[in-house]
Design an enzyme around this catalytic site. Structure first.
Site, PDB file in Angstrom:
ATOM      1  N   CYS A 193      44.356  38.733  10.972  1.00  0.00           N
ATOM      2  CA  CYS A 193      45.118  37.596  11.483  1.00  0.00           C
ATOM      3  C   CYS A 193      44.247  36.349  11.489  1.00  0.00           C
ATOM      4  O   CYS A 193      43.091  36.403  11.887  1.00  0.00           O
ATOM      5  CB  CYS A 193      45.540  37.958  12.902  1.00  0.00           C
ATOM      6  N   THR A 195      45.697  33.365  12.784  1.00  0.00           N
ATOM      7  CA  THR A 195      46.466  32.438  13.624  1.00  0.00           C
ATOM      8  C   THR A 195      45.563  31.572  14.507  1.00  0.00           C
ATOM      9  O   THR A 195      45.767  30.370  14.642  1.00  0.00           O
ATOM     10  CB  THR A 195      47.447  33.232  14.512  1.00  0.00           C
TER      11      THR A 195
HETATM   12  P1  5GP Z   1      45.026  45.260  13.967  1.00  0.00           P
HETATM   13  O1  5GP Z   1      45.306  46.606  14.540  1.00  0.00           O
HETATM   14  O2  5GP Z   1      44.836  45.319  12.486  1.00  0.00           O
HETATM   15  O3  5GP Z   1      43.908  44.550  14.666  1.00  0.00           O
HETATM   16  O4  5GP Z   1      46.306  44.362  14.272  1.00  0.00           O
HETATM   17  C1  5GP Z   1      47.579  44.684  13.797  1.00  0.00           C
HETATM   18  C2  5GP Z   1      48.536  43.600  14.190  1.00  0.00           C
HETATM   19  O5  5GP Z   1      48.174  42.338  13.602  1.00  0.00           O
HETATM   20  C3  5GP Z   1      49.957  43.788  13.690  1.00  0.00           C
HETATM   21  O6  5GP Z   1      50.680  44.747  14.403  1.00  0.00           O
HETATM   22  C4  5GP Z   1      50.530  42.383  13.823  1.00  0.00           C
HETATM   23  O7  5GP Z   1      50.967  42.098  15.134  1.00  0.00           O
HETATM   24  C5  5GP Z   1      49.332  41.504  13.525  1.00  0.00           C
HETATM   25  N1  5GP Z   1      49.400  40.945  12.157  1.00  0.00           N
HETATM   26  C6  5GP Z   1      49.633  41.593  11.009  1.00  0.00           C
HETATM   27  N2  5GP Z   1      49.611  40.741   9.953  1.00  0.00           N
HETATM   28  C7  5GP Z   1      49.350  39.525  10.465  1.00  0.00           C
HETATM   29  C8  5GP Z   1      49.227  38.232   9.880  1.00  0.00           C
HETATM   30  O8  5GP Z   1      49.276  38.025   8.676  1.00  0.00           O
HETATM   31  N3  5GP Z   1      49.025  37.198  10.759  1.00  0.00           N
HETATM   32  C9  5GP Z   1      48.950  37.399  12.101  1.00  0.00           C
HETATM   33  N4  5GP Z   1      48.788  36.339  12.884  1.00  0.00           N
HETATM   34  N5  5GP Z   1      49.028  38.615  12.679  1.00  0.00           N
HETATM   35  C10 5GP Z   1      49.235  39.659  11.859  1.00  0.00           C
END
Ligand code: 5GP
Length: 372
Positions: A193, A195
């Site tokens: 992410c 953001t």
């Molecule tokens: P991880 O377990 O990889 O740290 O986080 C997974 C979460 O990241 C997902 O469930 C979703 O909420 C968030 N996420 C997935 N793709 C993106 C993206 O392209 N941008 C953002 N801001 N969040 C993402």
């Protein structure tokens, strides 16, 4: 006037569990399966509370088929076309097959830009046995989201609705009071992410979980901590902070069951080898799988035919070292949580927050030999 919230906002890496006297002698005595009851959904669910993210890479039927054996949940990504005969047949024919697909542990997903009529006809179809819906948008604060949750709840009073993402207690309660069973918590903590870089918006995930779980439980709802877990200890900390469910993307990426091609690369190591009288650095083949954010440029191109001109990429693309079967990953996570439970004296998954005292720490790991 601009205001600054002075309270300390914490992430998983800012705390460690305090070990406590325990009545458990072995991690085998820790009961990792919880019986979940919901505010609106009339059925109960026996689960370990771990969910695979509804990302195109991790929200797959293959992931579902392994995780369900551990009573873990998969949120299928929204790009499955269930109107195409093959996927539809697979779900309708296997919905209660403990050896393959099992509908009890499956959500389908939607955003606000997706075809509403198609979604509603699927949810109304009695042969399509999935009755759990994940409504997922990046910014859960927009008013259209609450309207949509209300509309879905009115039309389908008996389905399980999870909705997000938000990071504050007020919005958690608004969503629950308007029809959500579970609210998904996390803005910006995800492994792919961007953001926080692009917008400057977000909240450290442990504090977000503490605040939102308290708010949710006060009005009879539940939360799912979504994003930011890098290891089993982080998953345990999310439960410790009050999360009812924990959603994982990156930790499940790079596995056989995650979507994406295997990439093989030749890597130069630091090791010297002698061959035919000559000394050179050893070359090694390593395998990777592509993992990408659902708001990344790649995802927009793959699934939406390009990036709309008013949007910017809020996700990145990474190569994850190949991990083999997701079965090993989930077993390691569950083993870790069981061990946490033994250290803090929590006999049942639900007891973890009650048994949790966190130390605030400056450093949680000794990384003198690297970051593994
Ligand atoms: P991880 O377990 O990889 O740290 O986080 C997974 C979460 O990241 C997902 O469930 C979703 O909420 C968030 N996420 C997935 N793709 C993106 C993206 O392209 N941008 C953002 N801001 N969040 C993402």
């Amino acid at each position: 006037m601009t205001r600054i919230t002075d309270s300390i906002e914490l992430d998983f890496c800012d705390v460690l569990f305090k070990p406590k006297r325990t009545t458990l002698n072995s991690r085998r005595e820790a009961d990792i399966i919880r019986e979940y009851k919901f505010k609106y959904y009339p059925q109960t669910l026996m689960s370990c509370g771990i969910m695979a993210a509804n990302m195109a890479t991790t929200g797959t039927i293959a992931v579902n088929n392994v995780l369900q054996k551990h009573q873990a949940i998969t949120c299928l990504h929204k790009h499955y076309d269930f109107k195409d005969g093959e996927n539809y047949r697979y779900i309708t024919e296997n919905y209660n097959n403990p050896e393959s697909f099992h509908n009890a542990y499956t959500f389908i997903s939607t955003g606000l830009r997706d075809d509403k009529e198609r979604l509603f006809s699927l949810l109304a179809d009695k042969n399509f046995k999935i009755d759990k819906l994940c409504i997922d948008i990046a910014n859960g604060y927009i008013p259209k989201l609450i309207d949509f949750v209300k509309e879905v709840r009115d039309k389908f009073p008996d389905i399980l609705i999870m909705v997000g993402n938000i990071v504050t207690g007020d919005m958690t309660q608004d969503l629950i009071l308007n029809g959500a069973d579970i609210v998904k918590v996390g803005i910006g903590p995800g492994s792919v992410c961007t953001t926080r870089k692009l917008t400057g918006v977000g909240r450290p995930q442990l504090s977000a979980i503490l605040d939102c779980s308290d708010a949710a439980h006060g009005v009879g709802g539940l939360i799912c901590a979504d994003g930011g877990c890098t290891c089993a200890g982080d998953v345990a900390k999310a439960f410790g902070a009050g999360a009812d469910f924990v959603m994982l993307g990156g930790m499940f990426a790079g596995t056989d069951e995650a979507a994406g091609e295997l990439i093989e690369k030749t890597i130069q190591t630091n090791e010297l080898v002698e061959e035919n009288g000559e000394t050179h650095l050893l070359l090694k083949k390593e395998k990777y799988k592509l993992f990408y954010g659902m708001s990344s440029q790649l995802a927009q191109e793959k699934h939406f035919g390009g990036m709309a001109c008013y949007r910017a990429s809020e996700g990145k693309v990474v190569e994850i070292p190949y991990k083999g079967s997701i079965d090993n990953v989930i077993q390691e996570i569950l083993g870790g949580i069981r061990s946490t439970m033994t250290y803090i004296g929590a006999r049942r998954l639900k007891d973890i927050p009650k048994c949790t005292t966190f130390y605030r720490v400056n450093r949680q790991l000794n990384e003198v030999f690297g970051k593994s």
